[in-house]
Design a protein around this motif. Structure first.
Motif, mmCIF file in Angstrom:
data_model
loop_
_atom_site.group_PDB
_atom_site.id
_atom_site.type_symbol
_atom_site.label_atom_id
_atom_site.label_comp_id
_atom_site.label_asym_id
_atom_site.label_seq_id
_atom_site.Cartn_x
_atom_site.Cartn_y
_atom_site.Cartn_z
ATOM 1 N N ASN A 71 -0.092 2.788 7.943
ATOM 2 C CA ASN A 71 0.371 2.454 9.377
ATOM 3 C C ASN A 71 1.505 1.211 9.084
ATOM 4 O OD1 ASN A 71 -0.900 -0.280 8.831
ATOM 5 N ND2 ASN A 71 -3.048 0.607 9.994
ATOM 6 N N ASP B 177 3.929 -5.686 8.705
ATOM 7 C CA ASP B 177 2.818 -5.698 8.121
ATOM 8 C C ASP B 177 2.639 -4.083 7.738
ATOM 9 O OD1 ASP B 177 0.123 -5.137 7.255
ATOM 10 O OD2 ASP B 177 -0.756 -6.512 8.743
ATOM 11 N N THR B 178 2.696 -3.550 6.685
ATOM 12 C CA THR B 178 2.150 -2.088 6.504
ATOM 13 C C THR B 178 1.030 -2.041 5.749
ATOM 14 O OG1 THR B 178 3.266 -1.175 4.358
ATOM 15 C CG2 THR B 178 4.882 -1.480 6.247
ATOM 16 N N GLY B 179 0.346 -0.982 5.916
ATOM 17 C CA GLY B 179 -0.903 -0.831 5.219
ATOM 18 C C GLY B 179 -1.249 0.742 4.919
HETATM 19 N N1 GLY Z 1 -1.274 -2.812 8.288
HETATM 20 C C1 GLY Z 1 -2.606 -3.401 8.587
HETATM 21 C C2 GLY Z 1 -3.924 -2.597 8.101
HETATM 22 O O1 GLY Z 1 -3.971 -1.666 8.105
HETATM 23 O O2 GLY Z 1 -4.202 -3.506 7.199
#
Ligand code: GLY
Length: 450
Positions: A219, A242-244
């Motif tokens: 995401n 903020d990618t995850g």
């Molecule tokens: N980028 C948000 C998460 O999934 O930690």
């Protein structure tokens, strides 16, 4: 599995991610400890953003405005789901970060490039990607900008773009808790069946999601708002990204598996369990043991020790669940602590602290294990004496208070034998006992019950 796999190891995938963003001027930063540094109100870091919150709020980061990392995280709220195909209690979150620097266009284009590039990325099949964007509400507008960026990418790559869906805030809005930075996100899902096609209606797509035919692999959160007491109260001083990407799931799709336990992040532990413990009556139990031992090793390495409160209690619960599941379901139960080395080896050259702390990890693990194994053996004898029928609240409390048998284990054992436990009666007994107890012991029992 039927679909194409690249044969990349988890180590290669993690390194590739860090290198890809390093080449795009991101500084590689080390994972913070699982234990939050400041009093953030959580027992463990549960997301990549937690250690970076001050910088998302505008503080200058010593390594600049573009960062990339793999952050160790623990989430135990889904502990009962562990053992299905995708849930675990410890995971690594790969993330690239813009602290008031680039925004949607670069973030989305790089996500696509890393996932699909045959040279610099993971070589995943772009026709298996499905995308969601935020549909808009009173806090923020519909994210048509992200949708258009995705559309352009698909058009440029001659891929049918009918694979983008708008979803509400409970799906496509990201924050940790009720206070702090937050924002809408766009999420990337991968078709693990290889059978889905573009052009699905939203309803058809939701069915595929529900049936776990698609798995979320990444995401991109556009962190530009501030939340207070659960409400968005305004914009941040800067727009962040903020990618995850949860490493375990990413490795699962890259290695062409349909569950995380078959990836090389888990398979050495599973193999070791099978060879040393013989037949496990219950495949799910083996996965639970592998997951909990792995999480416990990371917690121990970060200085957590078993106790009856706080994070020590979470660790104790994981260790006890693992030991109990192995004891109950395996053919030849022996101590689990020797698996610590199997876990440590999976991460050599990645988290050197594990090896450095190996002796301490094994020592604390062994001590807790030997205490709990004695408890189980003794408690089991008593349990057998009273378990030819449903267990009364009084007897459950006796097992709990005199033999240290945790309530959840009494329940599991009884259920396995087809008997019930009087939970209400147990709680009453517990309360009567509490009323008679001094404050210190109340605390102890409360923690065991939670
Ligand atoms: N980028 C948000 C998460 O999934 O930690």
């Amino acid at each position: 599995m039927s679909f194409f796999t690249t044969g990349m190891t988890s180590k290669e995938i993690r390194s590739k991610f860090l290198e890809f963003f390093q080449k795009r001027n991101h500084a590689v930063i080390a994972s913070a400890s699982l234990v939050p540094e400041n009093d953030s109100g959580v027992l463990f870091n549960t997301a990549g953003m937690q250690p970076l919150i001050p910088y998302l709020l505008g503080k200058d980061h010593p390594d600049g405005k573009r960062l990339v990392n793999s952050q160790k995280c623990v989430r135990t709220q889904d502990i009962l789901e562990v053992g299905d195909n995708t849930h675990d209690t410890f995971f690594e979150m790969l993330g690239n970060w813009s602290l008031g620097d680039y925004f949607k266009k670069e973030a989305i284009e790089w996500s696509y490039e890393f996932l699909t590039s045959k040279t610099e990325g993971l070589s995943l099949d772009p026709t298996r990607l499905y995308i969601t964007c935020f549909e808009g509400d009173e806090n923020a507008p519909r994210d048509t900008e992200s949708q258009e960026i995705w559309q352009e990418i698909f058009t440029k790559n001659k891929i049918n773009g009918e694979r983008i869906y708008f979803r509400p805030a409970y799906k496509n809005w990201w924050s940790v808790g009720d206070n702090g930075p937050c924002g809408p996100d766009t999420e990337m899902f991968y078709d693990i069946t290889g059978k889905l096609t573009s052009g699905m209606s939203l309803d058809e797509y939701l069915v595929a999601d529900e049936n776990q035919q698609v798995v979320e692999i990444w995401n991109d959160v556009f962190m530009q708002y501030l939340k207070k007491d659960g409400k968005v109260i305004g914009s941040l001083s800067q727009k962040n990204v903020d990618t995850g990407s949860g490493l375990e799931r990413l490795v699962m799709v890259v290695q062409g598996k349909n569950n995380i336990f078959d990836t090389d992040l888990f398979s050495p532990i599973i193999t070791e369990l099978s060879s040393r413990y013989g037949k496990f009556d219950n495949e799910r139990a083996k996965r639970i043991v592998a997951d909990h031992v792995r999480t416990a090793v990371f917690m121990l390495s970060d200085g957590v020790t078993p106790s009856n409160t706080g994070r020590g209690y979470i660790l104790r619960r994981l260790l006890r669940r693992a030991i109990f599941q192995a004891w109950k379901n395996s053919e030849n139960f022996t101590e689990l602590s020797s698996l610590c080395d199997t876990v440590i080896k999976i991460y050599d050259d990645v988290y050197q602290d594990l090896e450095k702390n190996g002796e301490k990890i094994r020592e604390v693990f062994e001590k807790e294990e030997s205490k709990f194994t004695k408890t189980i053996k003794q408690g089991e004898k008593e349990f057998e004496k009273m378990s030819d029928k449903d267990i009364s609240g009084k007897n459950a409390f006796l097992l709990f208070s005199s033999y240290g048998f945790p309530f959840e284990l009494i329940k599991e054992l009884s259920e396995a034998k087809g008997f019930s436990v009087d939970e209400v009666g147990f709680k009453e007994e517990f309360k009567n006992h509490q009323d008679l107890s001094r404050k210190g012991s109340e605390q102890k029992f409360k923690a065991v019950l939670e």
